[in-house]
Design an enzyme around this catalytic site. Sequence first.
Site, PDB file in Angstrom:
ATOM      1  N   PRO A  11       0.791  -1.225   0.000  1.00  0.00           N
ATOM      2  CA  PRO A  11       0.000   0.000   0.000  1.00  0.00           C
ATOM      3  C   PRO A  11       0.825   1.277   0.000  1.00  0.00           C
ATOM      4  O   PRO A  11       1.859   1.358   0.665  1.00  0.00           O
ATOM      5  CB  PRO A  11      -0.836  -0.107   1.282  1.00  0.00           C
ATOM      6  CG  PRO A  11      -0.117  -1.093   2.132  1.00  0.00           C
ATOM      7  CD  PRO A  11       0.536  -2.058   1.185  1.00  0.00           C
ATOM      8  N   ASN A  12       0.326   2.235  -0.759  1.00  0.00           N
ATOM      9  CA  ASN A  12       0.863   3.603  -0.865  1.00  0.00           C
ATOM     10  C   ASN A  12       2.161   3.709  -1.654  1.00  0.00           C
ATOM     11  O   ASN A  12       2.642   4.812  -1.908  1.00  0.00           O
ATOM     12  CB  ASN A  12       1.041   4.241   0.532  1.00  0.00           C
ATOM     13  CG  ASN A  12      -0.262   4.263   1.306  1.00  0.00           C
ATOM     14  OD1 ASN A  12      -1.247   4.771   0.812  1.00  0.00           O
ATOM     15  ND2 ASN A  12      -0.281   3.694   2.505  1.00  0.00           N
ATOM     16  N   ARG A  19       5.241  10.932  -2.339  1.00  0.00           N
ATOM     17  CA  ARG A  19       4.896  10.578  -0.966  1.00  0.00           C
ATOM     18  C   ARG A  19       6.101  10.810  -0.047  1.00  0.00           C
ATOM     19  O   ARG A  19       7.134  10.142  -0.192  1.00  0.00           O
ATOM     20  CB  ARG A  19       4.517   9.097  -0.927  1.00  0.00           C
ATOM     21  CG  ARG A  19       4.281   8.560   0.453  1.00  0.00           C
ATOM     22  CD  ARG A  19       4.233   7.038   0.457  1.00  0.00           C
ATOM     23  NE  ARG A  19       3.982   6.540   1.791  1.00  0.00           N
ATOM     24  CZ  ARG A  19       4.204   5.299   2.197  1.00  0.00           C
ATOM     25  NH1 ARG A  19       4.676   4.414   1.335  1.00  0.00           N
ATOM     26  NH2 ARG A  19       3.966   4.937   3.422  1.00  0.00           N
ATOM     27  N   TYR A  24      11.176   8.812   1.634  1.00  0.00           N
ATOM     28  CA  TYR A  24      11.206   7.757   0.617  1.00  0.00           C
ATOM     29  C   TYR A  24      11.929   8.133  -0.676  1.00  0.00           C
ATOM     30  O   TYR A  24      12.067   7.293  -1.559  1.00  0.00           O
ATOM     31  CB  TYR A  24       9.762   7.312   0.301  1.00  0.00           C
ATOM     32  CG  TYR A  24       9.052   6.746   1.516  1.00  0.00           C
ATOM     33  CD1 TYR A  24       9.528   5.607   2.155  1.00  0.00           C
ATOM     34  CD2 TYR A  24       7.922   7.364   2.049  1.00  0.00           C
ATOM     35  CE1 TYR A  24       8.903   5.086   3.282  1.00  0.00           C
ATOM     36  CE2 TYR A  24       7.278   6.853   3.170  1.00  0.00           C
ATOM     37  CZ  TYR A  24       7.774   5.720   3.783  1.00  0.00           C
ATOM     38  OH  TYR A  24       7.157   5.207   4.893  1.00  0.00           O
ATOM     39  N   ASN A  76       8.227  -5.526  -0.665  1.00  0.00           N
ATOM     40  CA  ASN A  76       8.069  -4.351   0.191  1.00  0.00           C
ATOM     41  C   ASN A  76       6.585  -4.262   0.492  1.00  0.00           C
ATOM     42  O   ASN A  76       5.802  -3.757  -0.318  1.00  0.00           O
ATOM     43  CB  ASN A  76       8.567  -3.077  -0.498  1.00  0.00           C
ATOM     44  CG  ASN A  76       8.485  -1.873   0.442  1.00  0.00           C
ATOM     45  OD1 ASN A  76       7.890  -1.963   1.519  1.00  0.00           O
ATOM     46  ND2 ASN A  76       9.062  -0.759   0.041  1.00  0.00           N
ATOM     47  N   ALA A  79       2.981  -0.790   4.887  1.00  0.00           N
ATOM     48  CA  ALA A  79       2.472  -0.867   6.265  1.00  0.00           C
ATOM     49  C   ALA A  79       1.991  -2.267   6.636  1.00  0.00           C
ATOM     50  O   ALA A  79       1.946  -2.612   7.830  1.00  0.00           O
ATOM     51  CB  ALA A  79       1.349   0.146   6.446  1.00  0.00           C
ATOM     52  N   HIS A  82       3.893  -4.524   9.133  1.00  0.00           N
ATOM     53  CA  HIS A  82       3.777  -4.417  10.589  1.00  0.00           C
ATOM     54  C   HIS A  82       2.465  -4.966  11.133  1.00  0.00           C
ATOM     55  O   HIS A  82       2.247  -4.953  12.347  1.00  0.00           O
ATOM     56  CB  HIS A  82       3.929  -2.946  11.005  1.00  0.00           C
ATOM     57  CG  HIS A  82       5.034  -2.241  10.274  1.00  0.00           C
ATOM     58  ND1 HIS A  82       6.354  -2.620  10.409  1.00  0.00           N
ATOM     59  CD2 HIS A  82       5.018  -1.218   9.370  1.00  0.00           C
ATOM     60  CE1 HIS A  82       7.101  -1.835   9.631  1.00  0.00           C
ATOM     61  NE2 HIS A  82       6.320  -0.987   8.986  1.00  0.00           N
ATOM     62  N   GLU A 100      12.609  -9.448   2.325  1.00  0.00           N
ATOM     63  CA  GLU A 100      11.911  -8.247   2.788  1.00  0.00           C
ATOM     64  C   GLU A 100      12.753  -7.017   2.438  1.00  0.00           C
ATOM     65  O   GLU A 100      13.962  -7.007   2.697  1.00  0.00           O
ATOM     66  CB  GLU A 100      11.721  -8.314   4.301  1.00  0.00           C
ATOM     67  CG  GLU A 100      11.057  -7.084   4.889  1.00  0.00           C
ATOM     68  CD  GLU A 100      11.057  -7.074   6.419  1.00  0.00           C
ATOM     69  OE1 GLU A 100      11.992  -7.642   7.032  1.00  0.00           O
ATOM     70  OE2 GLU A 100      10.137  -6.493   6.990  1.00  0.00           O
ATOM     71  N   HIS A 102      12.813  -2.576   2.350  1.00  0.00           N
ATOM     72  CA  HIS A 102      12.235  -1.266   2.670  1.00  0.00           C
ATOM     73  C   HIS A 102      13.151  -0.175   2.150  1.00  0.00           C
ATOM     74  O   HIS A 102      14.384  -0.310   2.195  1.00  0.00           O
ATOM     75  CB  HIS A 102      12.059  -1.086   4.177  1.00  0.00           C
ATOM     76  CG  HIS A 102      11.161  -2.120   4.777  1.00  0.00           C
ATOM     77  ND1 HIS A 102       9.788  -2.074   4.619  1.00  0.00           N
ATOM     78  CD2 HIS A 102      11.426  -3.232   5.491  1.00  0.00           C
ATOM     79  CE1 HIS A 102       9.264  -3.120   5.218  1.00  0.00           C
ATOM     80  NE2 HIS A 102      10.233  -3.850   5.755  1.00  0.00           N
ATOM     81  N   LEU A 103      12.525   0.903   1.708  1.00  0.00           N
ATOM     82  CA  LEU A 103      13.295   2.086   1.304  1.00  0.00           C
ATOM     83  C   LEU A 103      13.920   2.741   2.533  1.00  0.00           C
ATOM     84  O   LEU A 103      15.109   3.055   2.557  1.00  0.00           O
ATOM     85  CB  LEU A 103      12.367   3.083   0.594  1.00  0.00           C
ATOM     86  CG  LEU A 103      11.775   2.577  -0.726  1.00  0.00           C
ATOM     87  CD1 LEU A 103      10.367   3.079  -0.926  1.00  0.00           C
ATOM     88  CD2 LEU A 103      12.664   2.990  -1.882  1.00  0.00           C
ATOM     89  N   ARG A 109      12.635   4.527  13.014  1.00  0.00           N
ATOM     90  CA  ARG A 109      11.414   5.322  12.938  1.00  0.00           C
ATOM     91  C   ARG A 109      10.480   5.002  14.115  1.00  0.00           C
ATOM     92  O   ARG A 109      10.925   4.523  15.141  1.00  0.00           O
ATOM     93  CB  ARG A 109      10.764   5.092  11.569  1.00  0.00           C
ATOM     94  CG  ARG A 109      11.698   5.461  10.405  1.00  0.00           C
ATOM     95  CD  ARG A 109      11.079   5.237   9.054  1.00  0.00           C
ATOM     96  NE  ARG A 109       9.883   6.054   8.888  1.00  0.00           N
ATOM     97  CZ  ARG A 109       8.974   5.856   7.919  1.00  0.00           C
ATOM     98  NH1 ARG A 109       9.159   4.883   7.046  1.00  0.00           N
ATOM     99  NH2 ARG A 109       7.915   6.621   7.833  1.00  0.00           N
ATOM    100  N   ARG A 113       6.717   0.629  13.818  1.00  0.00           N
ATOM    101  CA  ARG A 113       7.374   0.059  12.630  1.00  0.00           C
ATOM    102  C   ARG A 113       8.496  -0.923  13.009  1.00  0.00           C
ATOM    103  O   ARG A 113       9.146  -1.485  12.134  1.00  0.00           O
ATOM    104  CB  ARG A 113       7.956   1.173  11.751  1.00  0.00           C
ATOM    105  CG  ARG A 113       6.933   2.101  11.175  1.00  0.00           C
ATOM    106  CD  ARG A 113       7.564   3.116  10.229  1.00  0.00           C
ATOM    107  NE  ARG A 113       6.726   4.287  10.122  1.00  0.00           N
ATOM    108  CZ  ARG A 113       5.686   4.414   9.288  1.00  0.00           C
ATOM    109  NH1 ARG A 113       5.378   3.437   8.480  1.00  0.00           N
ATOM    110  NH2 ARG A 113       4.970   5.520   9.265  1.00  0.00           N
TER     111      ARG A 113
HETATM  112  C1  DQA Z   1       8.219   1.095   3.988  1.00  0.00           C
HETATM  113  C2  DQA Z   1       8.275   1.256   5.513  1.00  0.00           C
HETATM  114  C3  DQA Z   1       6.915   1.001   6.130  1.00  0.00           C
HETATM  115  O1  DQA Z   1       6.979   1.206   7.538  1.00  0.00           O
HETATM  116  C4  DQA Z   1       5.881   1.965   5.561  1.00  0.00           C
HETATM  117  O2  DQA Z   1       4.603   1.674   6.074  1.00  0.00           O
HETATM  118  C5  DQA Z   1       5.882   1.984   4.078  1.00  0.00           C
HETATM  119  C6  DQA Z   1       7.160   1.978   3.371  1.00  0.00           C
HETATM  120  C7  DQA Z   1       9.570   1.441   3.320  1.00  0.00           C
HETATM  121  O3  DQA Z   1       9.777   1.028   2.195  1.00  0.00           O
HETATM  122  O4  DQA Z   1      10.383   2.155   3.916  1.00  0.00           O
HETATM  123  O5  DQA Z   1       4.834   2.086   3.451  1.00  0.00           O
HETATM  124  O6  DQA Z   1       7.926  -0.268   3.694  1.00  0.00           O
END
Ligand code: DQA
Length: 150
Positions: A11-12, A19, A24, A76, A79, A82, A100, A102-103, A109, A113
Amino acid sequence: MTQTVLVLNGPNLNLLGTREPEIYGNETLDDIAERLENLARTLDLTVDLRQSNHEGHLVDWLHEAQARDARGVILNAGAFTHTSVALHDAIKAVRTPVLEVHLSNPHTREAFRHHSYVGMAAKGTIAGFGALSYELALRAIAQLQTKVAP
Ligand code: DQA
């Protein structure tokens, strides 16, 4: 035959580029796809990058990765990382190695998270390197054994 690596984004992440760029970065998901396609060519791999805001799509795509004998999955989960026991279970249910990614580095953080249902089931985690996290994960998958015993 060239093997495929699925690159699954939750998501997102469709909003990358606009964003929270201070967290990011400025690159879009299309930019990341292009970087990965270029790298994949040098590794004799093909990447199939997808994004969904829906948890079940990510579960289905993990199952698909095994069904089509993908070389690995870069995940990735945004959210859902978590919150999602369903993704945790799906990763454990398939033999395909899942990395796994993550950016950002979630451990630096907010406390919510710091826990990762995905990381508890994944083969490994790469986080905190922006778009480079994806490329490092692709290099790692290229060096893994094709099949990992269940
Ligand atoms: C994320 C880190 C997550 O905590 C967050 O909810 C994201 C992006 C990252 O790529 O840093 O949506 O996965």
